[in-house]
Design a protein around this motif. Structure first.
Motif, PDB file in Angstrom:
ATOM      1  N   VAL A 170      44.331  35.505  34.525  1.00 20.58           N
ATOM      2  CA  VAL A 170      45.126  35.314  33.315  1.00 20.58           C
ATOM      3  C   VAL A 170      44.597  36.192  32.180  1.00 20.58           C
ATOM      4  CG1 VAL A 170      45.876  33.648  31.585  1.00 20.58           C
ATOM      5  CG2 VAL A 170      45.731  32.973  33.992  1.00 20.58           C
ATOM      6  N   ALA A 171      43.296  36.186  31.984  1.00 18.14           N
ATOM      7  CA  ALA A 171      42.667  36.991  30.936  1.00 18.14           C
ATOM      8  C   ALA A 171      41.257  37.315  31.376  1.00 18.14           C
ATOM      9  CB  ALA A 171      42.664  36.262  29.597  1.00 18.14           C
ATOM     10  N   SER A 172      40.761  38.500  31.003  1.00 19.89           N
ATOM     11  CA  SER A 172      39.422  38.895  31.416  1.00 19.89           C
ATOM     12  C   SER A 172      38.909  39.975  30.491  1.00 19.89           C
ATOM     13  CB  SER A 172      39.422  39.398  32.861  1.00 19.89           C
ATOM     14  OG  SER A 172      40.018  40.681  32.948  1.00 19.89           O
ATOM     15  N   THR A 173      37.629  40.285  30.629  1.00 18.48           N
ATOM     16  CA  THR A 173      37.001  41.381  29.893  1.00 18.48           C
ATOM     17  C   THR A 173      36.892  42.640  30.732  1.00 18.48           C
ATOM     18  OG1 THR A 173      34.831  40.579  30.588  1.00 18.48           O
ATOM     19  CG2 THR A 173      35.669  39.765  28.490  1.00 18.48           C
ATOM     20  N   LEU A 174      37.446  42.620  31.936  1.00 18.86           N
ATOM     21  CA  LEU A 174      37.335  43.753  32.849  1.00 18.86           C
ATOM     22  C   LEU A 174      38.412  44.788  32.542  1.00 18.86           C
ATOM     23  CD1 LEU A 174      36.809  41.814  36.195  1.00 18.86           C
ATOM     24  CD2 LEU A 174      35.077  43.092  34.932  1.00 18.86           C
ATOM     25  N   PRO A 175      38.129  46.066  32.802  1.00 17.02           N
ATOM     26  CA  PRO A 175      39.188  47.072  32.737  1.00 17.02           C
ATOM     27  C   PRO A 175      40.265  46.775  33.774  1.00 17.02           C
ATOM     28  CG  PRO A 175      37.020  48.097  32.763  1.00 17.02           C
ATOM     29  CD  PRO A 175      36.822  46.655  33.080  1.00 17.02           C
ATOM     30  N   ALA A 176      41.411  47.437  33.629  1.00 11.14           N
ATOM     31  CA  ALA A 176      42.558  47.138  34.484  1.00 11.14           C
ATOM     32  C   ALA A 176      42.245  47.368  35.963  1.00 11.14           C
ATOM     33  CB  ALA A 176      43.756  47.990  34.042  1.00 11.14           C
ATOM     34  N   LEU A 177      41.563  48.495  36.283  1.00 14.35           N
ATOM     35  CA  LEU A 177      41.294  48.791  37.690  1.00 14.35           C
ATOM     36  C   LEU A 177      40.355  47.764  38.304  1.00 14.35           C
ATOM     37  CD1 LEU A 177      40.950  52.700  37.573  1.00 14.35           C
ATOM     38  CD2 LEU A 177      42.902  51.333  38.365  1.00 14.35           C
ATOM     39  N   LYS A 178      39.320  47.424  37.578  1.00 14.59           N
ATOM     40  CA  LYS A 178      38.397  46.415  38.092  1.00 14.59           C
ATOM     41  C   LYS A 178      39.087  45.062  38.224  1.00 14.59           C
ATOM     42  CE  LYS A 178      33.909  48.227  36.639  1.00 14.59           C
ATOM     43  NZ  LYS A 178      32.660  47.930  35.877  1.00 14.59           N
ATOM     44  N   GLU A 179      39.963  44.754  37.285  1.00 15.15           N
ATOM     45  CA  GLU A 179      40.677  43.480  37.361  1.00 15.15           C
ATOM     46  C   GLU A 179      41.567  43.431  38.603  1.00 15.15           C
ATOM     47  OE1 GLU A 179      44.099  41.482  34.682  1.00 15.15           O
ATOM     48  OE2 GLU A 179      42.177  41.838  33.626  1.00 15.15           O
ATOM     49  N   MET A 180      42.238  44.563  38.904  1.00 15.46           N
ATOM     50  CA  MET A 180      43.074  44.609  40.104  1.00 15.46           C
ATOM     51  C   MET A 180      42.220  44.472  41.375  1.00 15.46           C
ATOM     52  SD  MET A 180      45.675  47.686  38.945  1.00 15.46           S
ATOM     53  CE  MET A 180      46.408  47.738  40.583  1.00 15.46           C
ATOM     54  N   GLU A 181      41.079  45.127  41.380  1.00 20.07           N
ATOM     55  CA  GLU A 181      40.194  45.028  42.545  1.00 20.07           C
ATOM     56  C   GLU A 181      39.683  43.602  42.726  1.00 20.07           C
ATOM     57  OE1 GLU A 181      36.968  47.756  42.395  1.00 20.07           O
ATOM     58  OE2 GLU A 181      36.134  47.157  44.335  1.00 20.07           O
ATOM     59  N   LEU A 182      39.350  42.951  41.608  1.00 17.88           N
ATOM     60  CA  LEU A 182      38.897  41.567  41.684  1.00 17.88           C
ATOM     61  C   LEU A 182      40.024  40.647  42.161  1.00 17.88           C
ATOM     62  CD1 LEU A 182      36.649  39.506  41.140  1.00 17.88           C
ATOM     63  CD2 LEU A 182      37.496  39.316  38.795  1.00 17.88           C
ATOM     64  N   GLN A 183      41.256  40.915  41.713  1.00 16.07           N
ATOM     65  CA  GLN A 183      42.388  40.098  42.146  1.00 16.07           C
ATOM     66  C   GLN A 183      42.612  40.217  43.653  1.00 16.07           C
ATOM     67  OE1 GLN A 183      44.451  37.917  40.117  1.00 16.07           O
ATOM     68  NE2 GLN A 183      44.685  37.311  42.241  1.00 16.07           N
ATOM     69  N   ARG A 184      42.401  41.426  44.186  1.00 20.68           N
ATOM     70  CA  ARG A 184      42.540  41.588  45.642  1.00 20.68           C
ATOM     71  C   ARG A 184      41.504  40.747  46.383  1.00 20.68           C
ATOM     72  NH1 ARG A 184      43.592  47.066  44.223  1.00 20.68           N
ATOM     73  NH2 ARG A 184      41.397  47.611  44.597  1.00 20.68           N
ATOM     74  N   ALA A 187      28.178  35.590  25.771  1.00 15.33           N
ATOM     75  CA  ALA A 187      27.456  35.303  27.018  1.00 15.33           C
ATOM     76  C   ALA A 187      26.827  36.538  27.634  1.00 15.33           C
ATOM     77  CB  ALA A 187      28.410  34.662  28.028  1.00 15.33           C
ATOM     78  N   SER A 188      27.075  37.759  27.064  1.00 17.25           N
ATOM     79  CA  SER A 188      26.549  39.010  27.618  1.00 17.25           C
ATOM     80  C   SER A 188      26.940  39.146  29.086  1.00 17.25           C
ATOM     81  CB  SER A 188      25.021  39.071  27.453  1.00 17.25           C
ATOM     82  OG  SER A 188      24.667  39.008  26.104  1.00 17.25           O
ATOM     83  N   SER A 189      28.188  38.844  29.410  1.00  9.25           N
ATOM     84  CA  SER A 189      28.666  38.880  30.782  1.00  9.25           C
ATOM     85  C   SER A 189      30.144  39.250  30.772  1.00  9.25           C
ATOM     86  CB  SER A 189      28.479  37.513  31.468  1.00  9.25           C
ATOM     87  OG  SER A 189      27.156  37.069  31.369  1.00  9.25           O
ATOM     88  N   GLU A 190      30.651  39.548  31.990  1.00 11.67           N
ATOM     89  CA  GLU A 190      32.079  39.717  32.171  1.00 11.67           C
ATOM     90  C   GLU A 190      32.702  38.347  32.399  1.00 11.67           C
ATOM     91  OE1 GLU A 190      31.827  43.874  31.784  1.00 11.67           O
ATOM     92  OE2 GLU A 190      33.516  42.494  31.683  1.00 11.67           O
ATOM     93  N   VAL A 191      33.848  38.091  31.784  1.00  5.92           N
ATOM     94  CA  VAL A 191      34.475  36.774  31.827  1.00  5.92           C
ATOM     95  C   VAL A 191      35.891  36.919  32.369  1.00  5.92           C
ATOM     96  CG1 VAL A 191      35.268  34.829  30.443  1.00  5.92           C
ATOM     97  CG2 VAL A 191      33.093  35.914  29.927  1.00  5.92           C
ATOM     98  N   VAL A 192      36.269  36.010  33.279  1.00  8.33           N
ATOM     99  CA  VAL A 192      37.604  36.032  33.888  1.00  8.33           C
ATOM    100  C   VAL A 192      38.173  34.625  33.863  1.00  8.33           C
ATOM    101  CG1 VAL A 192      38.961  36.545  35.952  1.00  8.33           C
ATOM    102  CG2 VAL A 192      36.958  37.944  35.395  1.00  8.33           C
ATOM    103  N   PHE A 193      39.381  34.453  33.297  1.00  6.01           N
ATOM    104  CA  PHE A 193      40.108  33.186  33.349  1.00  6.01           C
ATOM    105  C   PHE A 193      41.168  33.292  34.438  1.00  6.01           C
ATOM    106  CE2 PHE A 193      38.648  30.740  29.754  1.00  6.01           C
ATOM    107  CZ  PHE A 193      38.073  31.701  28.928  1.00  6.01           C
ATOM    108  N   ARG A 194      41.252  32.258  35.306  1.00  5.89           N
ATOM    109  CA  ARG A 194      42.227  32.244  36.390  1.00  5.89           C
ATOM    110  C   ARG A 194      43.110  31.010  36.296  1.00  5.89           C
ATOM    111  NH1 ARG A 194      39.964  32.787  42.277  1.00  5.89           N
ATOM    112  NH2 ARG A 194      38.950  30.857  41.669  1.00  5.89           N
ATOM    113  N   HIS A 195      44.335  31.167  36.814  1.00  4.06           N
ATOM    114  CA  HIS A 195      45.249  30.045  37.001  1.00  4.06           C
ATOM    115  C   HIS A 195      45.852  30.171  38.386  1.00  4.06           C
ATOM    116  CE1 HIS A 195      48.380  27.064  36.353  1.00  4.06           C
ATOM    117  NE2 HIS A 195      49.248  27.951  36.823  1.00  4.06           N
ATOM    118  N   GLY A 196      45.615  29.182  39.235  1.00  8.08           N
ATOM    119  CA  GLY A 196      46.153  29.215  40.589  1.00  8.08           C
ATOM    120  C   GLY A 196      45.683  30.424  41.371  1.00  8.08           C
ATOM    121  N   GLY A 197      44.476  30.897  41.115  1.00  5.43           N
ATOM    122  CA  GLY A 197      43.957  32.048  41.832  1.00  5.43           C
ATOM    123  C   GLY A 197      44.362  33.379  41.246  1.00  5.43           C
ATOM    124  N   LYS A 198      45.139  33.392  40.165  1.00  6.03           N
ATOM    125  CA  LYS A 198      45.583  34.631  39.536  1.00  6.03           C
ATOM    126  C   LYS A 198      44.850  34.825  38.212  1.00  6.03           C
ATOM    127  CE  LYS A 198      48.628  35.407  42.777  1.00  6.03           C
ATOM    128  NZ  LYS A 198      48.450  36.521  43.740  1.00  6.03           N
TER     129      LYS A 198
END
Length: 768
Positions: A229-243, A216-227
């Motif tokens: 689960v799996a993504s293509t983001l680095p750890a820091l970006k994933e934490m920032e997105l979770q916030r 898809a030439s994009s960043e992808v994020v899978f969520r469950h209940g707002g959390k």
């Protein structure tokens, strides 16, 4: 944005000067400037203003387009995920089918799951295998990825069974699975006893997210209940997105490490809590860089335009100002779409020559623009007709099977009822209604070019002259009807019955278009369409044709109506006075016969329908007399009926048994091959459907010809759809059109048994 630099520079230059000094300088300069210089300065300021406004508009338009493109890319990415999800779900379903078959073979033994997790069952896209009994209680569970608790799996099984799901999403301990459920039964299709359920699952992890992100030439994020689960983001970006998710994320704009993203989401488990969803993040980095380059380019273009224009105006003398202004106004008129603006070019100087050259270019541009609009309109119309044709063919296919069952059972009811029985009239009404529905279906198939034609070499003059007797009875007395049949008319090859339907439909439409009377003319002649002629009739290809035209002096049609007349179910008649299939049928028959149709009409000037049928060098064939079949021909003969629709198969069997035939049945092509291998010598006729799963009718017929070469092949189909090289129909086969009656079925089987090979080859319908 950038053109404001010029305004800022001028303002900094004149700001230190007192107000009266500035006014005096401008007034004195205006008095001392020559006309050429005044024109130069006026052009510079005007051009600067227009260029600035244009650049701002262009920049705003570019920003809008970029934003739209990013949003479209995000939507395309979600659509890509849905396609990939569907493909993976199909693969899981196939694995579930295999596991269900293994569980059935082992009578629900738990070892089926263990074996399924090993070769040849195991693959990278299957990580979870579950076997449950018929109540849903898990018998065996195996996970090739992080462990899946039995209690959670049991809960998920009960949830899926309550929702009657065959596919879904399971979650356990931060692990998300895409699953497929498949029950397995004991017994045949009439007697199914549920033995249990199998589940095959695929883990959605970082690798799956990365693969999807690359597609898809994009960043992808899978969520469950707002959390997450799996993504293509680095750890820091994933934490920032979770916030941001924890703070109540509800926007399409996301900022991660000072970078802007556009967010688009897809809900994976609608109606369930906690919910699983997919979020696609599209970066604005490339768009920002593109806008920056556009800004610099626009600034450079604006400056070059101002300087070049000033130099050009300075060199032009005041003697050419007026004709030049007229020429500029003519150019502006062309930009507005006005090609009739008057131009003056009476002299022999360069400017007059330029004006005349521009006038010629304007004429050419106008002609090209008209042709482009015509071609675009024809392309849109062709695409729309093709889409409607596929829709009509698909509906007719399924509807024909239903009509076959309805009409056949109405005949069986009539056989079992006495003429005076109270239900006899009801059964007759059912059969008549089914016949009417079949007629509508045939018209839909004619439009979609999927019906079976039986073309013959025809003399259109003879066909029209014979039809003229019927047409005169259909036309009102206040309409003057005339035939203009051309001399030495060439032959065409088409289905005479379908062409008669075409003439009938066009004649009826022409009569309806002349409520107060008028003139209706049918004309034939030979035509040769060359490139010049084809440009006047863009839908017709060059070649040699027989032209059949139907003209009337009715109220005509406007452009909007003419653009839709061949659409099925479109009609301008009052409700209840037309089905909207007449001209759609005409369009389909002409196209399937290899011809073209052209319509000329305008309000108040009547209509003219021109049909171009390709000429043929073949000679008219003598009429073949074919003996009618009867029930007695079925004595000591065996028919193999191959049909995947159970109701149609049972009805055909009952008809044939009543006619005295011995009947064998098969639900698909593979079953028919097995039957032929066992009982091939006793089979005389194979009656097979064309569109079937596992093996299509044409492929089955070719296979059976090697097993039982003496058997006759009769194809039965509700419509004719080509499917690549597999649709290679046997030359000595016969066709039975659905919906069929008992008499038609029995006659077709008898005809197949009686005709010799040469007669069959001559009577075989051509598939177009």
């Amino acid at each position: 944005m950038y053109p404001s630099y010029l305004v800022t520079f001028i303002w900094r230059w004149i700001r230190p000067l007192p107000g009266r000094t500035v006014s005096a300088l401008l007034r004195r300069g205006q008095e001392n400037l020559r006309l050429r210089t005044k024109l130069l300065f006026s052009f510079i300021f005007l051009t600067a203003g227009l260029t600035s406004a244009t650049l701002l508009v262009v920049r705003w338009k570019a920003q809008t387009q970029v934003q739209h493109q990013i949003e479209q890319d995000a939507r395309n990415a979600t659509l890509t995920f849905q396609v990939v999800q569907q493909q993976q779900q199909t693969a899981l379903s196939r694995k579930a089918d295999l596991l269900a078959w293994l569980a059935y073979m082992r009578n629900g033994d738990a070892t089926a799951v263990k074996d399924a997790s090993e070769n040849p069952w195991r693959s990278d896209d299957c990580n979870l295998f579950v076997l449950a009994d018929k109540s849903g209680k898990i018998v065996a569970l195996h996970s090739t990825s992080p462990s899946f608790p039995l209690a959670v799996a049991q809960e998920m099984v009960f949830r899926s069974l309550d929702r009657r799901e065959t596919s879904g999403w399971w979650f356990s301990d931060k692990n998300l699975y895409q699953v497929a459920l498949q029950p397995f039964y004991d017994g045949g299709p009439r007697k199914k006893i549920l033995l249990g359920i199998v589940v095959v699952g695929r883990l959605i992890d970082e690798k799956v997210a990365a693969d999807l992100g690359r597609i898809a030439s994009s960043e992808v994020v899978f969520r469950h209940g707002g959390k997450v689960v799996a993504s293509t983001l680095p750890a820091l970006k994933e934490m920032e997105l979770q916030r941001q998710f924890d703070d109540g994320f509800s926007t399409t704009q996301v900022y991660l490490e000072n970078k802007r993203y556009y967010a688009s989401s897809v809900e994976l488990t609608p109606g369930l809590q906690p919910a699983e969803d997919l979020i696609v993040l599209k970066s604005y980095d490339e768009a920002t860089a593109f806008l920056s380059r556009i800004n610099h380019l626009l600034l450079a273009v604006g400056l070059v335009a101002i300087l070049a224009g000033g130099a050009l105006i300075f060199l032009i003398s005041d003697t050419v100002t007026r004709p030049l202004a007229l020429l500029v106004e003519g150019v502006q008129a062309v930009e507005r779409g006005d090609f009739t603006y008057p131009l003056e070019a009476s002299g022999q100087d360069e400017l007059s020559e330029l004006t005349r050259a521009f006038d010629g270019m304007r004429t050419t541009l106008q002609r090209n623009e008209t042709q482009r609009e015509q071609l675009e309109g024809q392309l849109r119309q062709a695409q729309k007709m093709e889409a409607l044709g596929r829709l009509a063919g698909g509906v007719a296919h399924d509807f024909n099977n239903l009509l076959t069952v309805i009409r056949g059972h109405s005949e069986l009811l009539l056989d079992r009822l006495q003429p005076g029985d109270a239900l006899s009239s009801n059964a007759q009404q059912i059969r008549k209604t089914a016949d009417r529905a079949a007629s509508l279906t045939r018209q839909m198939l004619a439009f979609s070019r999927m019906q079976v034609l039986q073309p013959k070499v025809l003399d259109m003059n003879e066909l029209i002259a014979e039809m003229g007797k019927l047409l005169r009875r259909l036309i009102r007395e206040d309409i003057e009807f005339s035939l203009r049949l051309g001399n030495s008319l060439a032959r065409v090859k088409a289905d005479p019955g379908q062409l008669e339907q075409v003439l009938l439909n066009l004649t009826v439409n022409a009569s309806d278009a002349m409520p107060l009377g008028g003139k209706l003319t049918v004309e034939t002649r030979n035509v040769i369409v060359d490139k010049v002629y084809a440009r006047r009739r863009p839908s017709v290809e060059p070649g040699e044709y027989v032209l059949v035209s139907v003209s009337d002096t009715g109220h005509g049609m406007d452009a909007a109506t003419k653009a839709r007349i061949f659409e099925p179910f479109f009609t301008t008649k009052e409700p209840g006075k037309g089905t909207g299939l007449g001209l759609a049928t005409v369009y389909g028959v002409v196209k399937q016969s290899g011809g073209f149709i052209w319509v000329e009409s305008s309000p108040g000037n009547g209509s003219r329908f021109e049909i171009f049928l390709p000429r043929t060098a073949e000679q008219v064939e003598p009429e073949q007399l074919v003996a009618e079949g009867n029930g007695s021909s079925g004595l000591q003969k065996t028919v193999l009926v191959v049909e995947d629709e159970r109701e149609v198969r049972e009805l055909a069997c009952e008809f044939l048994k009543d006619a005295g035939y011995s009947v064998l049945t098969a639900g698909d092509g593979l079953e028919a091959v097995e039957t032929a291998e066992r009982l091939g010598k006793s089979i005389h006729v194979v009656l097979t459907d064309v569109v079937m799963p596992k093996m299509r009718g044409p492929a089955l017929a070719k296979r059976l010809k090697t097993l039982v070469p003496h058997a006759k092949i009769v194809y039965m189909t509700g419509y004719l759809a080509k499917n690549g090289e597999s649709d290679d129909y046997l030359l000595d086969a016969f066709f039975l059109q659905k919906p069929f009656s008992r008499e038609r079925l029995v006659d077709q089987i008898a005809e197949a048994l009686k005709k010799d090979k040469q007669t069959r080859a001559q009577a075989h319908p051509v598939l177009v």
